[in-house]
Write an enzyme that holds these catalytic residues in place. Structure first.
Site, PDB file in Angstrom:
ATOM      1  N   HIS A  59       0.857  -1.182   0.000  1.00 30.39           N
ATOM      2  CA  HIS A  59       0.000   0.000   0.000  1.00 30.39           C
ATOM      3  C   HIS A  59       0.894   1.233   0.000  1.00 30.39           C
ATOM      4  CE1 HIS A  59       0.600  -0.948   4.284  1.00 30.39           C
ATOM      5  NE2 HIS A  59       0.457   0.331   4.520  1.00 30.39           N
ATOM      6  N   HIS A  61       1.462   3.901   1.973  1.00 30.84           N
ATOM      7  CA  HIS A  61       1.893   4.662   3.141  1.00 30.84           C
ATOM      8  C   HIS A  61       3.397   4.876   3.051  1.00 30.84           C
ATOM      9  CE1 HIS A  61      -1.748   3.214   5.719  1.00 30.84           C
ATOM     10  NE2 HIS A  61      -2.062   4.197   4.898  1.00 30.84           N
ATOM     11  N   ASP A  63       5.852   4.668   5.108  1.00 34.11           N
ATOM     12  CA  ASP A  63       6.763   3.685   5.688  1.00 34.11           C
ATOM     13  C   ASP A  63       6.940   2.446   4.812  1.00 34.11           C
ATOM     14  OD1 ASP A  63       4.051   3.210   6.443  1.00 34.11           O
ATOM     15  OD2 ASP A  63       4.694   1.854   8.022  1.00 34.11           O
ATOM     16  N   HIS A  64       6.165   2.335   3.743  1.00 32.79           N
ATOM     17  CA  HIS A  64       6.282   1.210   2.825  1.00 32.79           C
ATOM     18  C   HIS A  64       6.903   1.597   1.485  1.00 32.79           C
ATOM     19  CE1 HIS A  64       3.778  -1.692   5.150  1.00 32.79           C
ATOM     20  NE2 HIS A  64       3.410  -0.555   5.715  1.00 32.79           N
TER      21      HIS A  64
END
Length: 79
Positions: A59, A61, A63-64
């Site tokens: 996804h 976000h 942090d990804h």
């Protein structure tokens, strides 16, 4: 099949854990799931190399995905 956990922390990295990143090796292919900050450093630390077959983002976000621009630049430099 071989799985290397490059990062398992949530949105905030700690001194012990980086944001999300998993490298899966299967039948000669190498799949990278998520590219959090520090993924390249972890790939060097665990000697996984950078020859990735496919990159998957679970996804969008930060942090990804925030490690993706740097990794793409490294892949471009190496090829």
């Amino acid at each position: 099949m071989d799985v290397t956990f490059l990062g398992t922390s949530g949105a905030v990295p700690t001194t012990q854990r980086n944001p999300s990143g998993i490298l899966l090796r299967r039948e000669g292919e190498r799949f990278l799931f998520d590219v959090g900050e520090g993924t390249q450093r972890q790939m060097m630390r665990f000697s996984t190399g950078f020859d990735v077959s496919t990159i998957f983002l679970t996804h969008l976000h930060g942090d990804h995905i925030l490690g993706l621009p740097g990794l793409l630049q490294t892949l471009d430099f190496n090829e």
